[in-house]
Design an enzyme around this catalytic site. Structure first.
Site, PDB file in Angstrom:
ATOM      1  N   LYS A  43       0.955  -1.132   0.062  1.00  0.00           N
ATOM      2  CA  LYS A  43      -0.033   0.037   0.015  1.00  0.00           C
ATOM      3  C   LYS A  43       0.874   1.261   0.083  1.00  0.00           C
ATOM      4  CE  LYS A  43      -3.490   2.902   0.478  1.00  0.00           C
ATOM      5  NZ  LYS A  43      -4.369   3.344  -0.421  1.00  0.00           N
ATOM      6  N   CYS A 142      -1.869  10.029  -6.758  1.00  0.00           N
ATOM      7  CA  CYS A 142      -3.054   9.781  -5.861  1.00  0.00           C
ATOM      8  C   CYS A 142      -4.170  10.962  -6.064  1.00  0.00           C
ATOM      9  CB  CYS A 142      -2.440   9.792  -4.527  1.00  0.00           C
ATOM     10  SG  CYS A 142      -3.895   9.697  -3.367  1.00  0.00           S
TER      11      CYS A 142
HETATM   12  C1  DHB Z   1      -5.080   6.195  -2.924  1.00  0.00           C
HETATM   13  C2  DHB Z   1      -5.374   6.099  -4.088  1.00  0.00           C
HETATM   14  C3  DHB Z   1      -4.728   6.278  -5.403  1.00  0.00           C
HETATM   15  O1  DHB Z   1      -5.117   6.040  -6.400  1.00  0.00           O
HETATM   16  C4  DHB Z   1      -3.516   6.455  -4.881  1.00  0.00           C
HETATM   17  O2  DHB Z   1      -2.823   6.491  -6.111  1.00  0.00           O
HETATM   18  C5  DHB Z   1      -2.797   6.445  -3.690  1.00  0.00           C
HETATM   19  C6  DHB Z   1      -3.638   6.534  -2.678  1.00  0.00           C
HETATM   20  C7  DHB Z   1      -6.132   6.345  -1.664  1.00  0.00           C
HETATM   21  O3  DHB Z   1      -6.896   6.944  -1.863  1.00  0.00           O
HETATM   22  O4  DHB Z   1      -5.772   5.607  -0.912  1.00  0.00           O
END
Ligand code: DHB
Length: 323
Positions: A43, A142
């Protein structure tokens, strides 16, 4: 064989999870490694743990998904410790049975996504100083943090960031990029990232700030940002293929490409590779189906390759025909 390689790091299968799906905890990461996947992506980390946005913050849609997670994660230290432990495991001399049981040689991709350039530079300094020598993925895309623009759409900021990054970072670095929609954008991002010794680009992140609604209750489906969120899955496949293809046509062949977006079947994997993908990642469908998806996709891809008489991915990678 479905094996691939990026920056000298071997993946026994070209498929892994896309960052954000089944990868927040060590249990989820290990579940991906225990499947047919060739490795695992963590993550996207921030320097300090975050709870993320209020729930509900992710929903499946008939043809994909919407999410506005807001970077819930355990903090860089948690994922760096995991990646470093996996690397130590890979270096051990283990009986074949234990090696298989622990997915000993499957690599970890360490994803980082700071809320500022300073955060990103600080995390990359920590990684540089750590024993981890695997792939780091810098997420420039993100879409879900309130008040933060996606860096990947600002080519000057990408160049400024990478200039600072490569003044101290010497380990293999990939970039997670947002979807681009215009030929000026394809040219602009390829020119920007092509100036730097990056190991790979991974595209696409979700298509940012879509809206999904329930007509019956006349309400948005997710709570953060008034219902706006990143779109993934089947809905985004043509955009993903276009981005993989556009980058493969523009970047030096030494820069590898991870294709992400809209993979639901072995044929979708086949199409990404035909466009030039060296590896692929699965997000929405992994969420829908669980880690068993990798076995199904692998079987479906092998069947297509057999039917077409292809023995390896190299037989068709990037060989899309135009008219
Ligand atoms: C999140 C979503 C994304 O597309 C990303 O690249 C990083 C984080 C998120 O909302 O956690």
């Amino acid at each position: 064989s479905l094996a691939t390689e990026i920056a000298g790091i071997a993946f026994p299968n070209l498929m892994t999870n896309a960052a954000g799906v089944s990868c927040e905890t060590t249990q989820e990461l290990n579940a991906v490694l225990a499947s047919e996947a060739g490795g695992v992506t963590t993550k996207s980390a921030t320097p300090v743990a975050r709870p993320g946005n209020p729930t509900p913050r992710q929903e499946l849609l008939p043809l994909g998904s919407i999410n506005s997670m807001g970077l819930p994660n355990r903090g860089l230290g948690y994922y760096l410790a995991y990646a470093t432990q996996r690397q130590a495991l890979a270096g051990q001399d283990l009986p074949a049975e234990v090696a298989a049981e622990t997915a000993q040689h499957k690599p970890v991709i360490l994803s980082v996504s700071g809320l500022s350039i300073e955060d990103n530079l600080a995390m990359l300094k920590d990684i540089q100083q750590s024993p981890f020598t695997g792939l780091t993925e810098l997420n420039l895309s993100c879409p879900n943090v309130v008040g933060k623009a996606q860096l990947g759409y600002d080519f000057e900021a990408v160049v400024a960031t990478l200039t600072e990054v490569f003044s101290h970072f010497t380990k293999p670095l990939g970039l997670k990029l947002p979807p681009y929609f215009d030929f000026f954008q394809f040219d602009g991002i390829a020119e920007a990232v092509g100036r730097f010794p990056i190991a790979y680009v991974n595209m696409i992140n979700s298509i940012g700030n879509g809206l999904a609604i329930d007509a019956e209750t006349e309400t948005v489906l997710i709570k953060p940002k008034g219902g706006f969120g990143g779109i993934g899955g089947e809905l985004v496949k043509p955009t993903a293929l276009a981005n993989v293809r556009a980058m493969r046509l523009r970047l030096h062949p030494d820069i590898k490409i991870i294709g992400t977006g809209g993979i639901r079947t072995g044929q979708d994997v086949f199409e990404h590779v035909l466009c030039g993908a060296d590896a692929v990642q699965v997000g929405t469908e992994l969420w829908r189906e669980g880690p068993g998806v990798f076995k199904r996709l692998s079987e479906e891809l092998r069947a297509i390759m057999k039917e077409k008489g292809y023995g390896s991915l190299d037989d068709f990678r990037g060989k899309l025909k135009t008219m």
